[in-house]
Structure formats: C-alpha cells, structure tokens
Write a protein that holds these residues in place. Structure first.
Motif, PDB file in Angstrom:
ATOM      1  N   ALA A 102       0.953  -1.396   0.059  1.00  0.00           N
ATOM      2  CA  ALA A 102       0.209  -0.054   0.117  1.00  0.00           C
ATOM      3  C   ALA A 102       0.706   1.134   0.053  1.00  0.00           C
ATOM      4  O   ALA A 102       0.642   2.452  -0.557  1.00  0.00           O
ATOM      5  CB  ALA A 102      -0.731  -0.250   1.709  1.00  0.00           C
ATOM      6  N   ALA A 103       2.058   1.169   0.277  1.00  0.00           N
ATOM      7  CA  ALA A 103       3.171   2.657   0.724  1.00  0.00           C
ATOM      8  C   ALA A 103       3.860   2.712  -0.163  1.00  0.00           C
ATOM      9  O   ALA A 103       3.492   4.362  -1.193  1.00  0.00           O
ATOM     10  CB  ALA A 103       3.739   1.941   1.372  1.00  0.00           C
ATOM     11  N   GLY A 161       0.654   4.403  -2.759  1.00  0.00           N
ATOM     12  CA  GLY A 161       0.636   5.684  -2.388  1.00  0.00           C
ATOM     13  C   GLY A 161       2.241   6.003  -2.539  1.00  0.00           C
ATOM     14  O   GLY A 161       1.833   7.681  -3.194  1.00  0.00           O
ATOM     15  N   ARG A 162       2.926   6.224  -2.600  1.00  0.00           N
ATOM     16  CA  ARG A 162       4.563   6.719  -3.536  1.00  0.00           C
ATOM     17  C   ARG A 162       4.343   6.782  -4.577  1.00  0.00           C
ATOM     18  O   ARG A 162       4.150   8.054  -5.075  1.00  0.00           O
ATOM     19  CB  ARG A 162       5.505   5.925  -2.716  1.00  0.00           C
ATOM     20  N   ALA A 163       3.849   6.039  -5.579  1.00  0.00           N
ATOM     21  CA  ALA A 163       3.703   5.607  -6.379  1.00  0.00           C
ATOM     22  C   ALA A 163       3.050   7.109  -7.211  1.00  0.00           C
ATOM     23  O   ALA A 163       3.180   7.770  -8.239  1.00  0.00           O
ATOM     24  CB  ALA A 163       3.692   4.575  -7.128  1.00  0.00           C
ATOM     25  N   LEU A 164       1.951   6.735  -6.702  1.00  0.00           N
ATOM     26  CA  LEU A 164       0.491   7.850  -6.840  1.00  0.00           C
ATOM     27  C   LEU A 164       1.228   9.698  -6.818  1.00  0.00           C
ATOM     28  O   LEU A 164       0.747  10.187  -7.262  1.00  0.00           O
ATOM     29  CB  LEU A 164      -0.363   7.388  -6.194  1.00  0.00           C
ATOM     30  N   VAL A 165       1.343   9.573  -5.250  1.00  0.00           N
ATOM     31  CA  VAL A 165       2.318  10.686  -5.257  1.00  0.00           C
ATOM     32  C   VAL A 165       3.483  11.154  -5.718  1.00  0.00           C
ATOM     33  O   VAL A 165       3.413  12.303  -6.305  1.00  0.00           O
ATOM     34  CB  VAL A 165       2.674  11.001  -3.352  1.00  0.00           C
ATOM     35  N   ALA A 166       4.565  10.421  -6.441  1.00  0.00           N
ATOM     36  CA  ALA A 166       5.112  10.402  -7.371  1.00  0.00           C
ATOM     37  C   ALA A 166       5.138  11.219  -8.089  1.00  0.00           C
ATOM     38  O   ALA A 166       5.207  12.075  -9.244  1.00  0.00           O
ATOM     39  CB  ALA A 166       6.378   9.473  -7.410  1.00  0.00           C
ATOM     40  N   GLU A 167       3.839  10.117  -9.201  1.00  0.00           N
ATOM     41  CA  GLU A 167       3.322  10.979  -9.636  1.00  0.00           C
ATOM     42  C   GLU A 167       3.034  12.071 -10.432  1.00  0.00           C
ATOM     43  O   GLU A 167       2.982  13.501 -11.226  1.00  0.00           O
ATOM     44  CB  GLU A 167       2.802   9.999 -10.869  1.00  0.00           C
ATOM     45  N   ALA A 168       2.208  12.914  -9.135  1.00  0.00           N
ATOM     46  CA  ALA A 168       1.430  14.014  -9.706  1.00  0.00           C
ATOM     47  C   ALA A 168       2.265  14.800  -9.003  1.00  0.00           C
ATOM     48  O   ALA A 168       2.125  16.166  -9.695  1.00  0.00           O
ATOM     49  CB  ALA A 168      -0.110  13.802  -8.385  1.00  0.00           C
ATOM     50  N   LEU A 169       3.077  14.951  -8.781  1.00  0.00           N
ATOM     51  CA  LEU A 169       4.163  15.819  -8.527  1.00  0.00           C
ATOM     52  C   LEU A 169       5.246  16.122  -8.895  1.00  0.00           C
ATOM     53  O   LEU A 169       5.591  17.158 -10.115  1.00  0.00           O
ATOM     54  CB  LEU A 169       5.084  15.263  -6.136  1.00  0.00           C
TER      55      LEU A 169
END
Length: 145
Positions: free
Chosen positions: A20-21, A24-32
């Motif tokens: 899950a982490a 989550g990191r991948a989703l946030v990294a992509e958004a950033l």
C-alpha cells in the motif's frame, strides 16, 4: 500450485502495508512530477514553509535527510527560485532557508496534487473507513498525526 504465489508472505500485515505504501508513493510521485517536483524536493519545500526561517542543519534534522543530500536539494530549489538562503538572523554564521513567493505557489499546487493522489489511494474506502484507517495507521506507526 496455489492461485497466488507466496500466500504466507501476502497474508502478513507488514507486506500489505509495504504494498500500500509503495502504491501511495507512486501515486504521489506521479502527481508531483506533473508539477515538476520530486518527492524529497516537496518534503524539503514543505518543511521550509513550516519552519522558516530555518537553519540548514535544523532543516536536515527535521526531515531526517543527510546534510549532503539536503544541500543538493536546496541547490535545486534555490536555482529554481523556490527558496532563498540568507544569513540566519539568530546566528549569522549559519544559513537560514526561507520560501519565496513562487515556492509558496508551487507548494500549494503540489499539496493539492498530493491530496488528490492520496484520495485516489483511499478511493475504495468510505469516509468512515478512511478515518478509521488513518487512526489505525497513526496507532501502529507510533506517530501523532
């Protein structure tokens, strides 16, 4: 042969939390990345906003980043006009880091993007389940939200 490999491993809470982490990191990294920002650059920019003016050493301790890595990130942020380093008013032998107006604007966009990425991560949960999940994560992580 079982339907899914490694059933004993896949049933461990630590494995599930890690998966899950990572998602989550991948989703946030992509958004950033869509905002032109890297994860650690975002972390440092956010800490500068919260602590400014902050001595570089205190900033590094606050985000738990090696001083050499922090210098590189600060160089990037300063070159992009997002932070300034000036003599610390409390101790002129040290540099204090502050956010520029452009840094504050970009940070606002990044925080919105990160919230949206986290909303996508938690989309399968109801609002009540999200609240409960956050409470449980706080309890097992040993942090105070």
């Amino acid at each position: 042969m079982p339907d899914a490999p490694l059933p004993a491993i896949r049933s461990l809470p630590s494995w599930l939390l890690g998966r899950a982490a990572a998602r989550g990191r991948a989703l946030v990294a992509e958004a950033l990345a869509a905002q032109g920002m890297k994860m650690w650059h975002h972390v440092v920019l956010s800490a500068v906003r919260d602590l400014a003016p902050v001595a570089q050493a205190d900033l590094g301790r606050g985000v738990q980043l090696d001083p050499k890595d922090l210098v590189g990130i600060l160089n990037d942020l300063q070159s992009a006009g997002l932070v300034v380093r000036e003599p610390d008013p409390r101790d002129r032998r040290k540099n204090a880091v502050s956010l520029t107006d452009e840094g504050a604007r970009l940070l606002g966009r990044c925080e919105k993007a990160a919230r949206e990425a986290n909303d996508a991560l938690l989309a399968p949960l109801s609002a009540a389940e999200r609240d409960q999940f956050m409470d449980l994560l706080i309890r097992i992580s040993g942090t105070r939200g």
